[in-house]
Design a protein around this motif. Structure first.
Motif, short mmCIF file in Angstrom:
data_model
loop_
_atom_site.label_atom_id
_atom_site.label_comp_id
_atom_site.label_asym_id
_atom_site.label_seq_id
_atom_site.Cartn_x
_atom_site.Cartn_y
_atom_site.Cartn_z
N ILE A 49 0.84 -1.20 0.00
CA ILE A 49 0.00 0.00 0.00
C ILE A 49 0.87 1.25 0.00
CG2 ILE A 49 -1.65 1.34 1.37
CD1 ILE A 49 -2.75 -1.39 2.37
N ALA A 50 1.85 1.28 0.89
CA ALA A 50 2.70 2.47 1.03
C ALA A 50 3.56 2.69 -0.20
CB ALA A 50 3.58 2.34 2.26
N THR A 51 4.05 1.61 -0.81
CA THR A 51 4.98 1.75 -1.93
C THR A 51 4.24 1.85 -3.26
OG1 THR A 51 6.63 0.47 -0.71
CG2 THR A 51 6.99 0.76 -3.06
N TRP A 52 3.56 0.75 -3.63
CA TRP A 52 2.93 0.73 -4.95
C TRP A 52 1.67 1.60 -4.97
CZ3 TRP A 52 6.77 -0.49 -7.51
CH2 TRP A 52 7.65 -1.48 -7.09
N GLY A 53 0.98 1.69 -3.84
CA GLY A 53 -0.18 2.58 -3.77
C GLY A 53 0.23 4.03 -3.97
N SER A 54 1.33 4.43 -3.32
CA SER A 54 1.82 5.81 -3.45
C SER A 54 2.28 6.09 -4.88
CB SER A 54 2.98 6.06 -2.48
OG SER A 54 2.55 5.92 -1.14
N LEU A 55 2.94 5.11 -5.50
CA LEU A 55 3.38 5.29 -6.89
C LEU A 55 2.19 5.46 -7.82
CD1 LEU A 55 5.70 5.28 -9.00
CD2 LEU A 55 5.33 2.80 -9.21
N ILE A 56 1.17 4.62 -7.64
CA ILE A 56 -0.02 4.70 -8.49
C ILE A 56 -0.73 6.03 -8.30
CG2 ILE A 56 -2.34 3.74 -8.84
CD1 ILE A 56 -1.07 0.97 -8.18
N VAL A 57 -0.87 6.47 -7.04
CA VAL A 57 -1.51 7.77 -6.77
C VAL A 57 -0.76 8.89 -7.48
CG1 VAL A 57 -1.97 9.50 -4.97
CG2 VAL A 57 -2.61 7.11 -4.60
N HIS A 58 0.58 8.85 -7.38
CA HIS A 58 1.39 9.90 -8.01
C HIS A 58 1.26 9.88 -9.52
CE1 HIS A 58 5.04 11.74 -9.72
NE2 HIS A 58 4.92 12.59 -8.71
N GLU A 59 1.44 8.72 -10.14
CA GLU A 59 1.44 8.63 -11.61
C GLU A 59 0.06 8.94 -12.19
OE1 GLU A 59 4.37 8.20 -13.43
OE2 GLU A 59 5.01 8.58 -11.38
N VAL A 60 -0.98 8.35 -11.62
CA VAL A 60 -2.33 8.58 -12.13
C VAL A 60 -2.73 10.04 -11.95
CG1 VAL A 60 -4.79 8.03 -11.81
CG2 VAL A 60 -3.09 6.19 -11.82
N SER A 61 -2.47 10.60 -10.77
CA SER A 61 -2.82 12.00 -10.51
C SER A 61 -2.06 12.94 -11.44
CB SER A 61 -2.52 12.38 -9.06
OG SER A 61 -3.25 11.58 -8.17
N TYR A 62 -0.76 12.69 -11.60
CA TYR A 62 0.08 13.57 -12.42
C TYR A 62 -0.43 13.65 -13.85
CZ TYR A 62 4.26 15.99 -14.04
OH TYR A 62 5.11 16.93 -14.57
N PHE A 63 -0.61 12.50 -14.47
CA PHE A 63 -0.96 12.52 -15.89
C PHE A 63 -2.43 12.87 -16.14
CE2 PHE A 63 3.05 10.11 -15.94
CZ PHE A 63 3.73 10.89 -16.87
N LEU A 64 -3.31 12.55 -15.18
CA LEU A 64 -4.70 12.99 -15.33
C LEU A 64 -4.82 14.50 -15.21
CD1 LEU A 64 -6.93 10.39 -13.40
CD2 LEU A 64 -6.85 10.81 -15.87
N LEU A 65 -4.08 15.08 -14.27
CA LEU A 65 -4.11 16.54 -14.09
C LEU A 65 -3.47 17.27 -15.28
CD1 LEU A 65 -3.21 16.66 -10.29
CD2 LEU A 65 -5.36 17.42 -11.30
N CYS A 66 -2.60 16.57 -16.01
CA CYS A 66 -1.98 17.17 -17.20
C CYS A 66 -2.91 17.17 -18.41
CB CYS A 66 -0.71 16.41 -17.57
SG CYS A 66 0.69 16.72 -16.48
N VAL A 67 -3.94 16.33 -18.38
CA VAL A 67 -4.82 16.17 -19.55
C VAL A 67 -5.47 17.48 -20.00
CG1 VAL A 67 -6.97 15.11 -20.36
CG2 VAL A 67 -5.22 13.71 -19.26
N PRO A 68 -6.10 18.28 -19.09
CA PRO A 68 -6.75 19.51 -19.56
C PRO A 68 -5.79 20.43 -20.32
CG PRO A 68 -7.43 19.03 -17.32
CD PRO A 68 -6.33 18.06 -17.64
N GLY A 69 -4.62 20.70 -19.76
CA GLY A 69 -3.66 21.58 -20.43
C GLY A 69 -3.20 21.01 -21.76
N PHE A 70 -3.05 19.68 -21.83
CA PHE A 70 -2.65 19.04 -23.08
C PHE A 70 -3.74 19.22 -24.14
CE2 PHE A 70 -2.59 15.30 -25.88
CZ PHE A 70 -1.30 15.38 -26.38
N VAL A 71 -5.00 19.07 -23.72
CA VAL A 71 -6.13 19.19 -24.66
C VAL A 71 -6.32 20.63 -25.11
CG1 VAL A 71 -8.64 18.91 -24.87
CG2 VAL A 71 -7.28 17.14 -23.75
N PHE A 72 -6.05 21.59 -24.23
CA PHE A 72 -6.26 23.00 -24.55
C PHE A 72 -5.53 23.43 -25.82
CE2 PHE A 72 -7.11 24.37 -19.86
CZ PHE A 72 -8.37 23.79 -19.95
#
Length: 296
Positions: A49-72
């Motif tokens: 949870i601490a290791t792979w959960g944290s990695l997934i939270v970081h990667e998914v959040s990072y690239f999802l939050l980048c989507v609007p600016g990429f689409v703009f």
């Protein structure tokens, strides 16, 4: 005496928020979230949870939050909100940025994330649902983390601009004069470690549940991707945060290279006068807009 007064004020504020919260309707997402959280605890170890959960939270959040600016960049209507419209994103720059990001994420940040489990064990930080802090406590803790990280970022970021070391480390991040969201963590590995340290200080101070680790990751990514987005979009909810710097503030730093060193808030630059060039630039912009209106 002053300390006691501060504690009393904080206790009163906490009780007031708790009283208001008692009148709010139940969150319909709370039970599904509780079920998912308990399922995670029942099926995965704390290390996973601490290791792979944290990695997934970081990667998914990072690239999802980048989507609007990429689409703009593909929407003509959004170009009026682009801060530097004469410097559009290019596929070449975005591909270069992605490659560096993936290297930093998996070869610099992942080894640090691997220490999360040992951190939670050393400080006896709970994972259980019953010990999870209420939403308003979590919001306050994330705000506290942001204040601490902002102070660290201001002074260390300003140091990285010193002429004797700038070209060796921070120059990598400034390859993009007109930033875009995905570029938020595009940096020299040493910069990732130096400025990234500020992220962990707040965790050491406030963390009383593993959920804060993930909530703070999401909040920090939301902020840094927004200020690097290159777009000043109206009705941005982050502008409701007191003293929030925003995209225009940080975009000017990339364009000017001097001043506006803080990551989230404006107060350090205001205190030390490192926002003077930005203020002068805004005044010049206002005058030019008035002249254009008069001509029209």
């Amino acid at each position: 005496m002053a300390m006691n007064d501060s504690v009393n004020i904080l206790n009163s504020a906490y009780l007031a928020v708790e009283y208001i919260d008692s009148f709010l309707p139940d969150n319909p997402l709370q039970q599904p979230f509780k079920n998912a959280w308990n399922y995670m605890l029942d099926n995965y170890t704390k290390f996973q949870i601490a290791t792979w959960g944290s990695l997934i939270v970081h990667e998914v959040s990072y690239f999802l939050l980048c989507v609007p600016g990429f689409v703009f960049q593909f929407i003509p209507f959004m170009q009026k909100y682009k801060i530097q419209p004469d410097k559009p994103e290019t596929w070449e720059k975005q591909w270069k940025c992605l490659k560096t990001l993936l290297f930093n994420h998996f070869f610099i940040q992942l080894p640090l994330i691997c220490g999360t489990y040992y951190f939670t064990e050393y400080f006896n930080i709970p994972y259980e649902w019953e010990q999870m802090p209420r939403w308003y406590v979590l919001v306050a803790q994330c705000f506290g983390c942001a204040v601490i990280e902002d102070a660290w970022h201001y002074f260390l970021h300003r140091l990285l601009h010193h002429k004797r070391i700038y070209k060796y480390i921070h120059k990598v991040h400034h390859e993009f004069v007109s930033p875009f969201g995905m570029q938020a963590e595009y940096a020299h590995p040493l910069e990732t470690l130096i400025l990234g340290t500020g992220f962990f200080i707040g965790i050491v101070v406030f963390c009383n549940h593993v959920i804060l680790l993930w909530a703070w990751v999401i909040c920090r990514l939301m902020e840094t991707i927004d200020v690097h987005s290159g777009y000043d979009v109206p009705l941005n909810p982050l502008h409701l945060v007191p003293f929030y710097a925003g995209a225009r503030f940080h975009d000017f730093h990339h364009m000017n290279f001097i001043g506006n060193y803080a990551s989230t808030f404006t107060w350090w630059d205001k205190i030390f006068g490192t926002d003077s060039q930005f203020i002068a630039y805004k005044e010049k912009e206002k005058k030019q807009q008035l002249i254009m209106k008069k001509k029209a």
